[in-house]
Design an enzyme around this catalytic site. Structure first.
Site, PDB file in Angstrom:
ATOM      1  N   SER A 218    -101.374 -94.007  37.960  1.00  0.00           N
ATOM      2  CA  SER A 218    -101.312 -93.353  39.261  1.00  0.00           C
ATOM      3  C   SER A 218    -102.071 -94.166  40.315  1.00  0.00           C
ATOM      4  O   SER A 218    -101.751 -95.332  40.526  1.00  0.00           O
ATOM      5  CB  SER A 218    -101.833 -91.920  39.134  1.00  0.00           C
ATOM      6  N   ASP A 439     -90.874 -88.734  37.391  1.00  0.00           N
ATOM      7  CA  ASP A 439     -92.279 -88.632  37.787  1.00  0.00           C
ATOM      8  C   ASP A 439     -92.369 -87.962  39.156  1.00  0.00           C
ATOM      9  O   ASP A 439     -91.856 -88.488  40.142  1.00  0.00           O
ATOM     10  CB  ASP A 439     -92.893 -90.035  37.846  1.00  0.00           C
ATOM     11  N   HIS A 467     -95.736 -87.534  34.654  1.00  0.00           N
ATOM     12  CA  HIS A 467     -96.584 -88.480  35.373  1.00  0.00           C
ATOM     13  C   HIS A 467     -97.461 -89.198  34.355  1.00  0.00           C
ATOM     14  O   HIS A 467     -98.349 -88.614  33.767  1.00  0.00           O
ATOM     15  CB  HIS A 467     -97.443 -87.694  36.373  1.00  0.00           C
TER      16      HIS A 467
END
Length: 499
Positions: A218, A439, A467
Site C-alpha cells: 500500500s 483491490d 488489498h
C-alpha cells in the site's frame, strides 16, 4: 446530526485477514540482547542494540506480548537531513531473526501512511514465515509515527472524525491542525515520504546491508518507489504490493478509491448471497440493507456501552472489512448484529481503523496520516473544493462520502511540496510491482502507472479480490514473490495470477 470530516485515505493500517503470531505462554525469562554492527556510513546512526520488546500493541489496542524471536531496537536519525550533525530523533525498530540460513535483512513498510511497522510486524510474523526462514524480518515506525516522534494533536481525533455541520467541520479541522502544531510542531516540517526514504537508507546501513531488500504494501509502495528514486544503486530485491501512484491528485485518489470500494462492496454482496446471507436474498438487497443501516445512524446513533456507533464511525467500520475478502464474513455478521441493536462489532472495526486503544486514547495512525498526506502534497483543497470531491464520491459510492466539506490540509501549519511525487528508479535492480484487479484501496491502474514511472518495474497482475495480493495466500503470487526475494528470479513480463 454528526457528519465525519473528509479524510483522504490510502490503505488500512491493519493487515486484514493475515495470520497473526501466537502469543507465548509467558514472556522470555531473560532479556536477550544482540548487536548488529554497522558498516559504511554507520557512524551517523550507530549500531542497533536489539532487546526484548516491551510496549507492543495488538490490533485491538491492548498491550501484547511478542512471539519468540521478536526483538526491538532503535537508531537515531537527523531531524533535518540537511543538518546531519544537528538534532536527532529516534527511529523505533523491530526484528524477527531469520530461522535458517540467513540472506540478510528484509525491511517492511505495511502502509498507512501512519501505520506502526513495529506493532504490525509483531502481529504479522506468520504471514511472512517462508521469507522469515532466510531473512531477518525488519520493520519500523517511520518518522512522525507512534514511537518515532509520533505526531500528536491534543487528543483531537474524536473531533476530527465527526462534525455537526460544514461550518463546524471547517472550524474543527482548523483546531485540529493548530493542536498538531502545538503538540508536534518540531517534527511537522520534517515528516513526509522523502525524509522517510532517507531514514530508510540510514537503516540499511545500520543493519549492515550493502543493498536494501524491501517489501512495501500500500503506502509502503510509495515509500519504496521514492527510496529507489533517491538511492537506485542501493536497491536490492524490492517488492511493491498493492501499488499506489503518487502522481494522482487528492481528487483523483478519492474518485479512484470510491470506484474501487464500490466494486468491492458489490463483490461482497454477491459473495454474501452465495453463502446464504443474513442481509438480503440478492446482491441489491444486501447493499440496500447496509446503506439503510448507515442512513438510520445519521439521526439515531446506536448505543454501545457508554459510547455511540455514529454514522461516521459506521462508514469506517463498513469500509474496513472490504480491504480483504477474508474479512467479508465479519462485515455480514457485524451488520446483522447492528440491525438487531448490537453495534459492538461495527464499533470495534471502526476502532481498528482509527487506532483507538482500549483505554480510549489513540495511536498516532490518524494524526500521522494527516501529517504525511499534507507534507507530500502542495495541494491545499479548500472547503468548496472538498465539497465538490465529496459530491463526486457520493455519486459513485455513498458509503465512502463525507457530508462535511472540511479538509485538514487547508489549515495545515506547514507548507507541503510535490517532491514525493517524482518517481524514476533508472539504474536500480528490477523492482517487482504487484497490482490486484479487485483491490479497492489501491486499484489496479495505479500498479500499471507506477511500474512505468519506475523504469525498472516488472508488473505482476493478481486477478483476485483484496488489498495486499501476497496476504491472500494465492499460490501463484507467493511463488513469484518468494522466487524473487529468496532466489533472485525476476518474474516474467506479463505474469498474471488467477484468483
Amino acid at each position: 446530526m454528526k457528519k465525519p470530516i473528509a479524510i483522504f485515505l490510502l490503505g488500512a493500517a491493519v493487515l486484514a485477514g493475515c495470520g497473526t503470531a501466537e502469543k507465548p505462554a509467558e514472556p522470555p525469562a531473560a532479556k536477550n540482547t544482540a548487536t548488529t554492527k554497522s558498516t559504511g556510513t554507520a557512524g551517523k546512526t550507530g549500531a542497533v542494540a536489539w532487546t526484548q520488546c516491551t510496549d507492543l500493541t495488538g490490533v485491538d489496542g491492548r498491550p501484547t506480548t511478542p512471539a519468540s524471536g521478536v526483538e526491538c531496537g532503535k537508531i537515531q536519525v537527523p531531524l533535518d537531513h540537511a543538518k546531519p550533525d544537528g538534532e536527532k530523533i529516534d527511529l523505533a525498530l523491530i526484528r524477527v531473526k531469520a530461522a535458517g540460513d540467513r540472506l540478510g535483512s528484509l525491511v517492511f513498510n505495511f502502509g498507512g501512511p501512519g501505520a506502526s511497522g513495529v506493532d504490525t510486524m509483531a502481529m504479522a510474523t506468520q504471514a511472512f514465515g517462508t521469507l522469515g526462514r532466510r531473512y531477518d524480518l525488519v520493520s519500523f515506525d517511520p518518522r512522525g509515527v507512534e514511537r518515532s516522534a509520533g505526531v500528536k494533536c491534543g487528543g483531537q481525533v474524536d473531533k476530527l472524525l465527526e462534525a455537526e455541520s460544514d461550518a463546524d467541520g471547517d472550524k474543527l479541522a482548523r483546531e485540529f491542525a493548530a493542536a498538531c502544531e502545538k503538540d508536534s510542531g518540531k517534527v511537522l516540517p520534517y515528516v513526509g515520504t522523502v525524509n522517510a526514504a532517507k531514514d530508510l537508507d540510514l537503516l540499511r546501513t545500520a543493519l549492515g546491508d550493502e543493498k536494501l531488500n524491501y517489501f512495501g504494501l500500500s503506502y509502503g509502495t510509495h515509500l519504496g518507489a521514492v527510496y529507489a528514486t533517491h538511492f537506485p544503486k542501493n536497491v536490492g530485491r524490492f517488492v511493491l504490493d498493492s501499488a499506489f501512484d503518487p502522481t494522482v491528485t487528492f481528487e483523483e485518489r478519492a474518485v479512484t478509491q470510491a470506484t474501487g470500494f464500490d466494486q468491492a462492496f458489490e463483490a461482497f454482496a454477491k459473495d454474501c448471497v452465495a453463502q446464504s446471507c443474513e442481509l438480503g436474498a440478492n446482491p441489491a438487497a444486501v447493499e440496500s440493507t447496509v446503506e439503510k443501516l448507515l442512513a438510520g445512524l445519521k439521526d439515531k446513533p446506536l448505543k454501545v456501552g457508554d459510547r455511540e456507533l455514529t454514522y461516521g464511525l459506521a462508514q469506517l467500520a463498513v469500509i474496513t472489512p472490504l480491504y480483504a475478502k477474508a474479512s467479508w464474513p465479519m462485515l455480514e455478521q457485524a451488520a446483522a448484529a447492528a440491525l438487531k441493536g448490537n453495534g459492538t462489532t461495527l464499533l470495534t472495526l471502526a476502532d481498528a481503523y482509527t487506532g483507538r486503544k482500549a483505554d480510549g486514547t489513540y495511536s498516532t495512525a490518524m494524526t500521522s496520516l494527516q501529517a504525511i498526506n499534507c507534507a507530500d502534497n502542495a495541494e491545499r483543497p479548500t472547503a468548496a473544493q472538498t465539497a465538490q470531491i465529496n459530491a463526486k464520491i457520493g455519486k459513485i459510492f455513498p458509503i465512502l462520502a463525507s457530508e462535511s466539506s472540511a479538509g485538514v490540509c487547508a489549515h495545515w501549519p506547514v507548507k507541503g511540496d510535490d517532491a514525493a511525487k517524482r518517481i524514476d528508479a533508472t539504474g536500480s535492480a528490477p523492482i517487482v510491482v504487484i497490482g490486484g484487479k479487485g483491490d479497492p484501496a489501491t486499484p489496479y491502474q495505479w500498479a500499471t502507472t507506477l511500474t512505468r514511472q519506475l523504469k525498472t518495474g516488472v508488473l505482476v497482475t493478481y486477478e483476485g479480490e483484496g488489498h495486499g495480493a501476497y496476504l491472500t495466500g494465492n499460490g501463484c503470487v507467493l511463488k513469484a514473490v518468494d522466487a524473487y526475494l529468496l532466489e533472485g528470479t525476476v518474474p516474467a513480463a506479463g505474469t498474471t495470477c488467477a484468483a
